[in-house]
Design an enzyme around this catalytic site. Sequence first.
Site, PDB file in Angstrom:
ATOM      1  N   ASN A  12     -65.679   7.307 130.202  1.00 33.76           N
ATOM      2  CA  ASN A  12     -66.955   8.154 129.977  1.00 33.76           C
ATOM      3  C   ASN A  12     -67.613   6.997 129.094  1.00 33.76           C
ATOM      4  OD1 ASN A  12     -68.812   9.867 129.017  1.00 33.76           O
ATOM      5  ND2 ASN A  12     -67.630  11.254 127.924  1.00 33.76           N
ATOM      6  N   TRP A  13     -68.738   6.677 129.820  1.00 35.24           N
ATOM      7  CA  TRP A  13     -69.559   5.539 128.847  1.00 35.24           C
ATOM      8  C   TRP A  13     -70.620   6.206 128.123  1.00 35.24           C
ATOM      9  CZ3 TRP A  13     -71.123   1.408 132.837  1.00 35.24           C
ATOM     10  CH2 TRP A  13     -70.090   0.830 133.586  1.00 35.24           C
ATOM     11  N   LYS A  14     -70.725   7.573 128.012  1.00 36.04           N
ATOM     12  CA  LYS A  14     -71.653   8.186 127.179  1.00 36.04           C
ATOM     13  C   LYS A  14     -73.040   7.532 127.203  1.00 36.04           C
ATOM     14  CE  LYS A  14     -67.843   9.944 124.709  1.00 36.04           C
ATOM     15  NZ  LYS A  14     -67.116  10.533 123.222  1.00 36.04           N
ATOM     16  N   HIS A  95     -68.164  18.617 128.681  1.00 43.75           N
ATOM     17  CA  HIS A  95     -67.487  17.918 127.691  1.00 43.75           C
ATOM     18  C   HIS A  95     -67.893  18.327 126.371  1.00 43.75           C
ATOM     19  CE1 HIS A  95     -67.254  14.415 124.876  1.00 43.75           C
ATOM     20  NE2 HIS A  95     -66.549  13.853 125.822  1.00 43.75           N
ATOM     21  N   GLU A  97     -69.354  17.129 123.774  1.00 41.71           N
ATOM     22  CA  GLU A  97     -70.609  17.034 123.168  1.00 41.71           C
ATOM     23  C   GLU A  97     -71.809  17.649 123.964  1.00 41.71           C
ATOM     24  OE1 GLU A  97     -69.932  12.594 123.401  1.00 41.71           O
ATOM     25  OE2 GLU A  97     -68.483  12.806 121.901  1.00 41.71           O
ATOM     26  N   GLU A 165     -59.229  17.666 125.655  1.00 45.10           N
ATOM     27  CA  GLU A 165     -59.960  16.696 124.913  1.00 45.10           C
ATOM     28  C   GLU A 165     -60.043  17.431 123.747  1.00 45.10           C
ATOM     29  OE1 GLU A 165     -61.882  12.995 126.907  1.00 45.10           O
ATOM     30  OE2 GLU A 165     -63.467  14.723 126.476  1.00 45.10           O
ATOM     31  N   GLY A 171     -63.475  10.330 119.431  1.00 46.52           N
ATOM     32  CA  GLY A 171     -64.231   9.193 118.568  1.00 46.52           C
ATOM     33  C   GLY A 171     -63.815   9.286 117.340  1.00 46.52           C
ATOM     34  N   GLY A 231     -63.310   7.417 126.081  1.00 47.10           N
ATOM     35  CA  GLY A 231     -64.561   6.916 125.718  1.00 47.10           C
ATOM     36  C   GLY A 231     -64.760   5.779 125.129  1.00 47.10           C
ATOM     37  N   GLY A 232     -64.889   5.762 123.787  1.00 46.35           N
ATOM     38  CA  GLY A 232     -65.095   4.305 123.310  1.00 46.35           C
ATOM     39  C   GLY A 232     -64.276   3.149 123.931  1.00 46.35           C
TER      40      GLY A 232
HETATM   41  P1  PGA Z   1     -63.025   8.510 122.822  1.00 51.50           P
HETATM   42  O1  PGA Z   1     -63.961   9.741 123.702  1.00 51.50           O
HETATM   43  O2  PGA Z   1     -62.090   7.966 123.764  1.00 51.50           O
HETATM   44  O3  PGA Z   1     -64.233   7.734 122.200  1.00 51.50           O
HETATM   45  O4  PGA Z   1     -62.404   9.519 121.704  1.00 51.50           O
HETATM   46  C1  PGA Z   1     -63.177  10.519 124.581  1.00 51.50           C
HETATM   47  C2  PGA Z   1     -64.296  11.380 125.461  1.00 51.50           C
HETATM   48  O5  PGA Z   1     -65.220  12.006 124.633  1.00 51.50           O
HETATM   49  O6  PGA Z   1     -64.325  11.606 126.703  1.00 51.50           O
END
Ligand code: PGA
Length: 249
Positions: A12-14, A95, A97, A165, A171, A231-232
């Site tokens: 997930n590149w956000k 998600h 977010e 999650e 994050g 994510g990261g």
């Molecule tokens: P993260 O994010 O690996 O940076 O904790 C995961 C996600 O939000 O899918």
Amino acid sequence: MTPGIRPLIAGNWKMNGNQREAARLAEALRDGAENADLLICPPFVHIHQVAALMLGSRVAVGAQDCHAAHHGAHTGDVSAAMLRDVGATHVILGHSERRTNHGENDAAVLAKTEAALTAGLIPIICVGETEAERLSGLADSVVEKQLAGSIPYGFITAGGIVAYEPVWAIGTGRTPTERDIAAMHSTMRSALVERFGPAARTTRLLYGGSVKPSNAVSIMALADVDGALVGGASLVAEDFLAIAKAVPE
Ligand code: PGA
């Protein structure tokens, strides 16, 4: 791992990267991984380019959200059909977010998931508790409620994917204990099998939240963990591939 399920490592590149960076990252992943399927989910504006670069590779391309309507007067939104048209095959929905920043509730996630299925996209529905909910012993009931409220009929047979999650692990560099991850995945498996029958035994259940090369081996070895939503660490090709390598043979 669940026997018989090929694991999925999803990135997930956000909201990160310009065109050049997106292309460079995608190209570095083009050869895929031995033991797992790979999926990358760039920001909307890069999907077309990245999907074109990945054509003929073993890496799938997805989006991070879609609108519930097929088309119409929805300024700033993107439909599932549009994503399919530019080469996406998957879409992340619900998600945390999105739930926090855009007030998406289970009903909204359900409607988006239905739209994704109609357009022929494989949805990845995200669920997970906040830290306060876990500390109050509510994690299981919160996740079960999210599953019940956001998964439509047809999801399982279409290959729909669920990602656990925990909000407090995203994050932050913090993860639940292996025991807690395994317990939640078992709870989710049981809830899905109870509602949808034996077909849900092969539904991929991903873990997400601070997955990195150093913890991937132990997390990927857990029962009912069929991959990761990253994510990261998905923004660094080496790290993303190292996580994919952590999947047991
Ligand atoms: P993260 O994010 O690996 O940076 O904790 C995961 C996600 O939000 O899918």
